[in-house]
Design a protein around this motif. Structure first.
Motif, PDB file in Angstrom:
ATOM      1  N   ASN A  31       0.886  -1.220  -0.061  1.00  0.00           N
ATOM      2  CA  ASN A  31      -0.138   0.042  -0.102  1.00  0.00           C
ATOM      3  C   ASN A  31       0.739   1.006  -0.081  1.00  0.00           C
ATOM      4  N   SER A  32       1.920   1.137   0.731  1.00  0.00           N
ATOM      5  CA  SER A  32       2.729   2.491   0.965  1.00  0.00           C
ATOM      6  C   SER A  32       4.130   2.713   0.177  1.00  0.00           C
ATOM      7  N   CYS A  33       4.364   1.520  -0.754  1.00  0.00           N
ATOM      8  CA  CYS A  33       5.727   1.654  -1.296  1.00  0.00           C
ATOM      9  C   CYS A  33       5.519   1.341  -2.967  1.00  0.00           C
ATOM     10  N   VAL A  34       4.898   0.182  -2.934  1.00  0.00           N
ATOM     11  CA  VAL A  34       4.918  -0.153  -4.408  1.00  0.00           C
ATOM     12  C   VAL A  34       4.407   0.723  -5.441  1.00  0.00           C
ATOM     13  N   GLY A  35       5.054   0.985  -6.471  1.00  0.00           N
ATOM     14  CA  GLY A  35       4.905   1.727  -7.541  1.00  0.00           C
ATOM     15  C   GLY A  35       5.313   3.455  -7.152  1.00  0.00           C
ATOM     16  N   ARG A  36       5.820   3.425  -6.002  1.00  0.00           N
ATOM     17  CA  ARG A  36       6.319   5.100  -5.620  1.00  0.00           C
ATOM     18  C   ARG A  36       7.891   5.024  -5.769  1.00  0.00           C
ATOM     19  N   LYS A  37       8.361   6.395  -5.551  1.00  0.00           N
ATOM     20  CA  LYS A  37       9.562   6.557  -5.734  1.00  0.00           C
ATOM     21  C   LYS A  37      10.035   6.364  -4.103  1.00  0.00           C
ATOM     22  N   TYR A  38      11.214   6.369  -3.886  1.00  0.00           N
ATOM     23  CA  TYR A  38      11.602   6.257  -2.725  1.00  0.00           C
ATOM     24  C   TYR A  38      11.281   7.526  -1.822  1.00  0.00           C
ATOM     25  N   ASP A  39      11.335   8.775  -2.252  1.00  0.00           N
ATOM     26  CA  ASP A  39      11.303   9.949  -1.426  1.00  0.00           C
ATOM     27  C   ASP A  39       9.707   9.918  -1.030  1.00  0.00           C
ATOM     28  N   ASP A  40       8.762   9.262  -1.706  1.00  0.00           N
ATOM     29  CA  ASP A  40       7.440   9.077  -1.323  1.00  0.00           C
ATOM     30  C   ASP A  40       7.113   8.011  -0.304  1.00  0.00           C
ATOM     31  N   LEU A 105      24.484   5.137  -0.611  1.00  0.00           N
ATOM     32  CA  LEU A 105      23.259   5.113  -0.096  1.00  0.00           C
ATOM     33  C   LEU A 105      21.970   5.544  -0.936  1.00  0.00           C
ATOM     34  N   SER A 106      22.061   6.522  -1.916  1.00  0.00           N
ATOM     35  CA  SER A 106      21.093   7.179  -2.830  1.00  0.00           C
ATOM     36  C   SER A 106      20.849   5.990  -3.779  1.00  0.00           C
ATOM     37  N   ARG A 107      21.836   5.555  -4.134  1.00  0.00           N
ATOM     38  CA  ARG A 107      21.619   4.291  -5.211  1.00  0.00           C
ATOM     39  C   ARG A 107      20.815   3.196  -4.677  1.00  0.00           C
ATOM     40  N   TYR A 108      21.379   2.789  -3.672  1.00  0.00           N
ATOM     41  CA  TYR A 108      20.648   1.827  -2.968  1.00  0.00           C
ATOM     42  C   TYR A 108      19.258   1.953  -2.627  1.00  0.00           C
ATOM     43  N   GLN A 109      18.841   3.127  -2.345  1.00  0.00           N
ATOM     44  CA  GLN A 109      17.706   3.642  -2.144  1.00  0.00           C
ATOM     45  C   GLN A 109      16.673   3.618  -3.437  1.00  0.00           C
ATOM     46  N   GLU A 110      17.454   4.128  -4.390  1.00  0.00           N
ATOM     47  CA  GLU A 110      16.687   3.906  -5.904  1.00  0.00           C
ATOM     48  C   GLU A 110      16.567   2.592  -6.236  1.00  0.00           C
ATOM     49  N   PHE A 115      13.238  -2.243  -6.436  1.00  0.00           N
ATOM     50  CA  PHE A 115      12.829  -3.721  -6.384  1.00  0.00           C
ATOM     51  C   PHE A 115      11.293  -4.176  -5.757  1.00  0.00           C
ATOM     52  N   LEU A 116      11.008  -2.923  -4.985  1.00  0.00           N
ATOM     53  CA  LEU A 116       9.662  -3.123  -4.272  1.00  0.00           C
ATOM     54  C   LEU A 116       8.507  -3.070  -5.208  1.00  0.00           C
ATOM     55  N   GLY A 117       8.837  -1.891  -6.262  1.00  0.00           N
ATOM     56  CA  GLY A 117       7.538  -1.506  -7.020  1.00  0.00           C
ATOM     57  C   GLY A 117       7.700  -2.089  -8.523  1.00  0.00           C
ATOM     58  N   ASN A 118       8.628  -2.728  -8.947  1.00  0.00           N
ATOM     59  CA  ASN A 118       8.530  -3.194 -10.189  1.00  0.00           C
ATOM     60  C   ASN A 118       8.291  -4.851 -10.389  1.00  0.00           C
ATOM     61  N   THR A 119       7.356  -5.199 -11.266  1.00  0.00           N
ATOM     62  CA  THR A 119       7.013  -6.388 -11.213  1.00  0.00           C
ATOM     63  C   THR A 119       7.611  -7.180 -12.365  1.00  0.00           C
ATOM     64  N   ASN A 120       8.617  -6.304 -12.990  1.00  0.00           N
ATOM     65  CA  ASN A 120       9.235  -6.753 -14.434  1.00  0.00           C
ATOM     66  C   ASN A 120      10.445  -7.383 -13.759  1.00  0.00           C
ATOM     67  N   GLU A 121      10.681  -8.780 -14.407  1.00  0.00           N
ATOM     68  CA  GLU A 121      11.605  -9.658 -13.942  1.00  0.00           C
ATOM     69  C   GLU A 121      13.116  -9.167 -14.366  1.00  0.00           C
ATOM     70  N   ASN A 122      13.128  -8.162 -15.468  1.00  0.00           N
ATOM     71  CA  ASN A 122      14.316  -7.600 -16.121  1.00  0.00           C
ATOM     72  C   ASN A 122      14.455  -6.375 -15.272  1.00  0.00           C
ATOM     73  N   CYS A 123      13.987  -5.789 -14.313  1.00  0.00           N
ATOM     74  CA  CYS A 123      14.291  -4.738 -13.362  1.00  0.00           C
ATOM     75  C   CYS A 123      15.661  -4.925 -13.036  1.00  0.00           C
ATOM     76  N   GLU A 124      16.429  -3.739 -13.229  1.00  0.00           N
ATOM     77  CA  GLU A 124      17.827  -3.901 -12.737  1.00  0.00           C
ATOM     78  C   GLU A 124      18.253  -4.130 -11.501  1.00  0.00           C
ATOM     79  N   ALA A 125      17.057  -3.860 -10.401  1.00  0.00           N
ATOM     80  CA  ALA A 125      17.003  -4.102  -9.023  1.00  0.00           C
ATOM     81  C   ALA A 125      16.694  -5.449  -8.506  1.00  0.00           C
ATOM     82  N   ILE A 126      16.534  -6.345  -9.614  1.00  0.00           N
ATOM     83  CA  ILE A 126      16.131  -7.806  -9.236  1.00  0.00           C
ATOM     84  C   ILE A 126      17.210  -8.599  -8.192  1.00  0.00           C
ATOM     85  N   HIS A 127      18.292  -8.054  -8.458  1.00  0.00           N
ATOM     86  CA  HIS A 127      19.448  -8.870  -7.516  1.00  0.00           C
ATOM     87  C   HIS A 127      19.994  -8.037  -6.471  1.00  0.00           C
TER      88      HIS A 127
END
Length: 134
Positions: A31-40, A105-110, A115-127
């Protein structure tokens, strides 16, 4: 920490019984994170992510390097070949990350937000948490 717990309870204790179940926590994150940017993200989630970064950044230099990433991964999973972990780490890095020698830290946050918001398995954050299989 008490104020952070109160925020988490407001976000996740849906049945108001004073306890947060795994299912309630998962729903709160959705509810609070999926599909949102870290700042939100809610402050409690930001605090969790920043604390997680600091725990992985063992030498406290502000960068998660390959050795720190490896250590974090092997604490949570059994792997036959460290090359799989290395490949996962390098897949996270962009050109700036490579020049710095790892994730700030800023890149990790991004990446965490991706990772939380993308359902695409090809997302760069998957790992972000290692060579996870989906």
């Amino acid at each position: 920490m008490l104020s952070l717990w109160e925020e988490i309870a407001q976000l996740a204790d849906f049945d108001k019984d004073g306890m947060i179940t795994v299912d309630e926590f998962k729903q709160a994150v959705m509810n609070s994170c999926v599909g949102r940017k870290y700042d939100d993200f809610p402050q409690s989630m930001k605090a969790f992510i920043e604390t997680n970064f600091r725990m992985i950044d063992l030498n406290s230099d502000g960068i998660i390097n390959i050795e720190e990433y490896r250590y974090d991964c092997v604490q949570r999973m059994v792997l036959e070949d460290i090359k799989i972990v290395d490949d996962a780490f390098y897949s996270l890095l962009n050109d700036d990350d490579r020049r710095r020698g790892g994730l700030t830290l800023s890149r990790y946050q991004e990446l965490f937000a991706q990772f939380l918001g993308n359902t695409n398995e090809n997302c760069e954050a998957i790992h972000l948490f290692g060579p996870l299989e989906f």
